[in-house]
Design a protein around this motif. Structure first.
Motif, PDB file in Angstrom:
ATOM      1  N   GLN A   1       0.813  -1.215   0.000  1.00  0.00           N
ATOM      2  CA  GLN A   1       0.000   0.000   0.000  1.00  0.00           C
ATOM      3  C   GLN A   1       0.849   1.269   0.000  1.00  0.00           C
ATOM      4  O   GLN A   1       0.411   2.313   0.477  1.00  0.00           O
ATOM      5  CB  GLN A   1      -0.974   0.007   1.186  1.00  0.00           C
ATOM      6  CG  GLN A   1      -0.350   0.156   2.568  1.00  0.00           C
ATOM      7  CD  GLN A   1      -0.033  -1.176   3.200  1.00  0.00           C
ATOM      8  OE1 GLN A   1       0.438  -2.091   2.549  1.00  0.00           O
ATOM      9  NE2 GLN A   1      -0.271  -1.293   4.496  1.00  0.00           N
TER      10      GLN A   1
ATOM     11  N   LEU B   1      -0.661   4.547  -0.900  1.00  0.00           N
ATOM     12  CA  LEU B   1      -1.430   5.219   0.160  1.00  0.00           C
ATOM     13  C   LEU B   1      -0.514   6.150   0.964  1.00  0.00           C
ATOM     14  O   LEU B   1      -0.872   7.300   1.254  1.00  0.00           O
ATOM     15  CB  LEU B   1      -2.055   4.177   1.086  1.00  0.00           C
ATOM     16  CG  LEU B   1      -2.738   4.688   2.358  1.00  0.00           C
ATOM     17  CD1 LEU B   1      -3.979   5.511   2.032  1.00  0.00           C
ATOM     18  CD2 LEU B   1      -3.106   3.532   3.296  1.00  0.00           C
ATOM     19  N   TYR B   2       0.654   5.661   1.300  1.00  0.00           N
ATOM     20  CA  TYR B   2       1.596   6.474   2.069  1.00  0.00           C
ATOM     21  C   TYR B   2       1.996   7.726   1.270  1.00  0.00           C
ATOM     22  O   TYR B   2       2.139   8.812   1.828  1.00  0.00           O
ATOM     23  CB  TYR B   2       2.852   5.665   2.424  1.00  0.00           C
ATOM     24  CG  TYR B   2       2.582   4.397   3.227  1.00  0.00           C
ATOM     25  CD1 TYR B   2       1.341   4.167   3.831  1.00  0.00           C
ATOM     26  CD2 TYR B   2       3.572   3.432   3.398  1.00  0.00           C
ATOM     27  CE1 TYR B   2       1.109   3.005   4.573  1.00  0.00           C
ATOM     28  CE2 TYR B   2       3.349   2.282   4.141  1.00  0.00           C
ATOM     29  CZ  TYR B   2       2.109   2.073   4.709  1.00  0.00           C
ATOM     30  OH  TYR B   2       1.885   0.925   5.444  1.00  0.00           O
TER      31      TYR B   2
ATOM     32  N   MET C   1      -0.847  10.263   1.425  1.00  0.00           N
ATOM     33  CA  MET C   1      -0.885  10.908   2.745  1.00  0.00           C
ATOM     34  C   MET C   1       0.170  12.004   2.824  1.00  0.00           C
ATOM     35  O   MET C   1      -0.090  13.101   3.331  1.00  0.00           O
ATOM     36  CB  MET C   1      -0.660   9.868   3.849  1.00  0.00           C
ATOM     37  CG  MET C   1      -1.793   8.860   3.984  1.00  0.00           C
ATOM     38  SD  MET C   1      -1.376   7.428   5.035  1.00  0.00           S
ATOM     39  CE  MET C   1      -1.508   8.165   6.676  1.00  0.00           C
TER      40      MET C   1
ATOM     41  N   LEU D   1      -9.658   7.149   1.012  1.00  0.00           N
ATOM     42  CA  LEU D   1      -8.943   6.290   1.957  1.00  0.00           C
ATOM     43  C   LEU D   1      -7.727   6.998   2.562  1.00  0.00           C
ATOM     44  O   LEU D   1      -7.411   6.793   3.735  1.00  0.00           O
ATOM     45  CB  LEU D   1      -8.530   4.982   1.276  1.00  0.00           C
ATOM     46  CG  LEU D   1      -9.710   4.063   0.923  1.00  0.00           C
ATOM     47  CD1 LEU D   1      -9.257   2.900   0.046  1.00  0.00           C
ATOM     48  CD2 LEU D   1     -10.379   3.533   2.191  1.00  0.00           C
TER      49      LEU D   1
ATOM     50  N   ALA E   1      -7.087   7.553   6.440  1.00  0.00           N
ATOM     51  CA  ALA E   1      -5.830   7.115   7.041  1.00  0.00           C
ATOM     52  C   ALA E   1      -5.128   8.264   7.772  1.00  0.00           C
ATOM     53  O   ALA E   1      -4.465   8.043   8.785  1.00  0.00           O
ATOM     54  CB  ALA E   1      -4.913   6.518   5.967  1.00  0.00           C
TER      55      ALA E   1
ATOM     56  N   ASN F   1      -6.931   8.834  11.075  1.00  0.00           N
ATOM     57  CA  ASN F   1      -6.521   7.732  11.935  1.00  0.00           C
ATOM     58  C   ASN F   1      -5.079   7.901  12.409  1.00  0.00           C
ATOM     59  O   ASN F   1      -4.747   7.660  13.568  1.00  0.00           O
ATOM     60  CB  ASN F   1      -6.655   6.433  11.127  1.00  0.00           C
ATOM     61  CG  ASN F   1      -6.712   5.213  11.999  1.00  0.00           C
ATOM     62  OD1 ASN F   1      -7.777   4.700  12.281  1.00  0.00           O
ATOM     63  ND2 ASN F   1      -5.558   4.755  12.464  1.00  0.00           N
TER      64      ASN F   1
ATOM     65  N   PHE G   1      -4.187   9.860  15.573  1.00  0.00           N
ATOM     66  CA  PHE G   1      -4.313   9.166  16.860  1.00  0.00           C
ATOM     67  C   PHE G   1      -3.183   8.153  17.051  1.00  0.00           C
ATOM     68  O   PHE G   1      -2.686   7.968  18.158  1.00  0.00           O
ATOM     69  CB  PHE G   1      -5.701   8.532  16.981  1.00  0.00           C
ATOM     70  CG  PHE G   1      -6.767   9.583  17.089  1.00  0.00           C
ATOM     71  CD1 PHE G   1      -6.990  10.246  18.282  1.00  0.00           C
ATOM     72  CD2 PHE G   1      -7.501   9.977  15.975  1.00  0.00           C
ATOM     73  CE1 PHE G   1      -7.932  11.253  18.385  1.00  0.00           C
ATOM     74  CE2 PHE G   1      -8.456  10.981  16.064  1.00  0.00           C
ATOM     75  CZ  PHE G   1      -8.670  11.630  17.274  1.00  0.00           C
ATOM     76  N   GLU G   2      -2.773   7.489  15.969  1.00  0.00           N
ATOM     77  CA  GLU G   2      -1.624   6.591  16.075  1.00  0.00           C
ATOM     78  C   GLU G   2      -0.408   7.348  16.614  1.00  0.00           C
ATOM     79  O   GLU G   2       0.292   6.878  17.505  1.00  0.00           O
ATOM     80  CB  GLU G   2      -1.254   6.014  14.699  1.00  0.00           C
ATOM     81  CG  GLU G   2      -2.268   5.066  14.087  1.00  0.00           C
ATOM     82  CD  GLU G   2      -1.910   4.754  12.632  1.00  0.00           C
ATOM     83  OE1 GLU G   2      -2.703   5.129  11.751  1.00  0.00           O
ATOM     84  OE2 GLU G   2      -0.842   4.174  12.368  1.00  0.00           O
TER      85      GLU G   2
ATOM     86  N   ALA H   1      -5.988   2.332  17.104  1.00  0.00           N
ATOM     87  CA  ALA H   1      -5.483   3.262  16.089  1.00  0.00           C
ATOM     88  C   ALA H   1      -4.557   2.537  15.120  1.00  0.00           C
ATOM     89  O   ALA H   1      -4.651   2.679  13.890  1.00  0.00           O
ATOM     90  CB  ALA H   1      -4.755   4.424  16.761  1.00  0.00           C
ATOM     91  N   ASP H   2      -3.665   1.735  15.681  1.00  0.00           N
ATOM     92  CA  ASP H   2      -2.668   1.027  14.887  1.00  0.00           C
ATOM     93  C   ASP H   2      -3.333   0.030  13.930  1.00  0.00           C
ATOM     94  O   ASP H   2      -2.910  -0.123  12.783  1.00  0.00           O
ATOM     95  CB  ASP H   2      -1.724   0.295  15.853  1.00  0.00           C
ATOM     96  CG  ASP H   2      -0.467  -0.185  15.170  1.00  0.00           C
ATOM     97  OD1 ASP H   2       0.092   0.569  14.347  1.00  0.00           O
ATOM     98  OD2 ASP H   2      -0.048  -1.321  15.442  1.00  0.00           O
TER      99      ASP H   2
ATOM    100  N   SER I   1      -6.461   0.097  12.713  1.00  0.00           N
ATOM    101  CA  SER I   1      -7.459   0.589  11.760  1.00  0.00           C
ATOM    102  C   SER I   1      -6.878   1.512  10.697  1.00  0.00           C
ATOM    103  O   SER I   1      -7.602   1.904   9.779  1.00  0.00           O
ATOM    104  CB  SER I   1      -8.612   1.273  12.516  1.00  0.00           C
ATOM    105  OG  SER I   1      -8.136   2.237  13.407  1.00  0.00           O
ATOM    106  N   GLY I   2      -5.611   1.845  10.784  1.00  0.00           N
ATOM    107  CA  GLY I   2      -5.036   2.852   9.897  1.00  0.00           C
ATOM    108  C   GLY I   2      -4.322   2.321   8.668  1.00  0.00           C
ATOM    109  O   GLY I   2      -4.633   1.237   8.149  1.00  0.00           O
ATOM    110  N   ALA I   3      -3.350   3.110   8.208  1.00  0.00           N
ATOM    111  CA  ALA I   3      -2.656   2.851   6.941  1.00  0.00           C
ATOM    112  C   ALA I   3      -1.911   1.523   6.942  1.00  0.00           C
ATOM    113  O   ALA I   3      -1.756   0.884   5.900  1.00  0.00           O
ATOM    114  CB  ALA I   3      -1.690   3.994   6.639  1.00  0.00           C
ATOM    115  N   GLY I   4      -1.412   1.098   8.111  1.00  0.00           N
ATOM    116  CA  GLY I   4      -0.703  -0.174   8.188  1.00  0.00           C
ATOM    117  C   GLY I   4      -1.635  -1.336   8.492  1.00  0.00           C
ATOM    118  O   GLY I   4      -1.209  -2.487   8.547  1.00  0.00           O
ATOM    119  N   GLY I   5      -2.918  -1.047   8.684  1.00  0.00           N
ATOM    120  CA  GLY I   5      -3.903  -2.067   9.040  1.00  0.00           C
ATOM    121  C   GLY I   5      -5.081  -2.079   8.090  1.00  0.00           C
ATOM    122  O   GLY I   5      -4.927  -2.331   6.892  1.00  0.00           O
TER     123      GLY I   5
ATOM    124  N   VAL J   1      -7.186   0.264   6.695  1.00  0.00           N
ATOM    125  CA  VAL J   1      -7.208   1.114   5.495  1.00  0.00           C
ATOM    126  C   VAL J   1      -6.160   0.627   4.495  1.00  0.00           C
ATOM    127  O   VAL J   1      -6.420   0.597   3.283  1.00  0.00           O
ATOM    128  CB  VAL J   1      -6.990   2.604   5.852  1.00  0.00           C
ATOM    129  CG1 VAL J   1      -6.948   3.449   4.588  1.00  0.00           C
ATOM    130  CG2 VAL J   1      -8.089   3.107   6.783  1.00  0.00           C
ATOM    131  N   GLY J   2      -5.006   0.229   4.991  1.00  0.00           N
ATOM    132  CA  GLY J   2      -3.976  -0.316   4.105  1.00  0.00           C
ATOM    133  C   GLY J   2      -4.481  -1.522   3.334  1.00  0.00           C
ATOM    134  O   GLY J   2      -4.254  -1.649   2.124  1.00  0.00           O
TER     135      GLY J   2
END
Lengths: 300, 300
Positions: A33, A36-37, A40, A116, A120, A123, A126-127, B151-152, B154-158, B160-161
């Motif tokens: 992905q 996606l990064y 962002m 998305l 992200a 989200n 909060f991460e 958070a970890d 549900s986000g880009a690494g999880g 959504v990714g």
């Protein structure tokens, strides 16, 4: 206070945000992905004024906190701001193909990917705030208060709520009370949170937190009024019409409701209110005072 | 263990979630954005299996924690799941007019409002977890760990990714390794987080947290395989074709890549892996064991 110190402090904050923000975004060239990064990062890249993270860092400094420890939170607030712009630009919202002089995220990467990437980014805020690696040295309770402040400001009772009011009143009669509620959510809530979070991270007491909250609210409203004035002026120049005659474009503004002169007066009043609420910080808030006036006098 | 205790425990968890979830959503009939609150509630209303919040409550119980204190977190996880469905259904994504037998959020309320309601639900999850009113009696560090875990995940690494990988590989050749990475993010990450969060809120040690993580991952993958099998079976019945011959619909599934028999075998293996990782909880995990088998054997 000299203009020199003001510029020096703001430039240090700005440089810290520009340097750190990309580091708090995910990066992994091997990830499936990785696009996606990339989106962002694109959405967070320079171009904005970074007002919110600067306020967080400066309130932290004014309250005697360690601004380095506030950086993840400052960057998280900017991520929330950036996500809101990505979603605002989407075809089902403002349908803007351009943002800060470049293609908007969906224009560059497609609607699904922009949606998305916005999700992200929200989200990610909060991460970043909750990651143990980013909160060492801060008391758990300060972290919890700061993160709750951002969550509370950016959600249904704050920023998203304001956006919904904005949509619901499009092309409908609207009075100044509704516009104020709308802007308290859409614009002021996040600016207010930025100020309060800086105080929480410095371990400031309730008096300072309340003062920062009132400052942020007044500044946020003043900021929006100036935005509306600048927009109306630019539109009038383009069209060769008197300022304030663009009220037909569907969304009410301070200028369309009050006229240009009353809007300018209100922006000045709010700026004075903001300055007044800084009294508790004494001369430590001199940079904030100059910053506040600079935002009132800005030309873009 | 008797089937009776299993049903009793699960029904208590389910009833608690159904009763509490609406209470953690915003409600204010005087608010100008009350329509937003209505859509958020609509998106969270009954119809789902509530697997994630049930796992949180049950892991909390198994680890000796107070499930009442875990409820805000269980509901927060369900809000993240609900937001993901709202955004998944949008025209620029799966373009689904129907969800759980009713109009999807955007079909009922319009695309702009559905987008914002999804944003507000994701945001709300963090408001609920971090709100001082919802975390009294819990150690700050447990709250921080639990909220970071969500958070970890549900986000880009999880999650959504995983959704991004899903889109990027649509109509492209895909192998089982890619499908696994996709589903680890899209489906398993949130299920894994649900289990781990239950442990954190009970103050469980690292051994139990790791076991819950492995359980959640294996269960999440098994869950998705069963979903693919049920989908393929339903589609085949509708079309009167052999099961597994629907691979042309653009998205790879475990059935389209492996065939129905190998997919069934893999789901059973993953279920056994999940059960095996529960050993550390001894007979306290008997309800979880039955739950795991029930998910494997489910018919919808």
């Amino acid at each position: 206070m000299g203009n020199q110190l003001y510029n020096q402090v703001l430039n240090i904050h700005l440089a810290a945000v520009e340097e750190t923000l990309p580091k708090y975004l995910p990066k992994d060239d091997q990830a499936l992905q990785k696009l996606l990064y990339e989106i962002m990062a694109y959405a967070c890249e320079a171009g904005g004024k970074r007002i919110r993270p600067i306020l967080t860092l400066e309130f932290c400094r004014v309250c005697g906190g360690d601004t380095a420890r506030a950086l993840p939170f400052a960057c998280a607030i900017e991520m929330v701001h950036s996500y809101s712009l990505v979603h605002d630009d989407l075809p089902c919202m403002d349908n803007s193909p351009v943002r800060r002089g470049r293609p908007s995220a969906h224009a560059a990467y497609g609607e699904d990917m922009a949606l998305l990437a916005g999700d992200a980014l929200l989200n990610r805020a909060f991460e970043v705030m909750l990651d143990p690696a980013n909160r060492s040295g801060l008391p758990s309770e300060s972290v919890l208060r700061a993160a709750f402040e951002l969550a509370d400001a950016s959600g249904a009772g704050g920023m998203v709520g304001g956006q919904v009011i904005d949509i619901l009143y499009e092309n409908k009669p609207i009075d100044i009370d509704v516009l104020e509620k709308l802007q308290l959510g859409k614009t002021a809530a996040l600016i207010e949170a930025a100020c309060v979070i800086g105080c929480h991270l410095a371990g400031a007491g309730e008096e300072k937190v309340s003062a920062a909250r009132e400052y942020g609210r007044q500044l946020g409203l003043a900021f929006q009024i100036v935005d509306d004035i600048l927009d109306a002026t630019a539109t009038a120049e383009q069209l060769g019409k008197p300022v304030g005659s663009d009220a037909e474009h569907g969304k009410a503004t301070y200028v369309s409701l009050l006229g240009i002169e009353a809007a300018e007066k209100l922006a000045e009043e709010r700026t004075e209110n903001a300055i007044r609420s800084l009294e508790v910080f004494k001369d430590k808030a001199d940079v904030l005072r100059e910053f506040t006036y600079a935002l009132l006098k800005r030309k873009k």
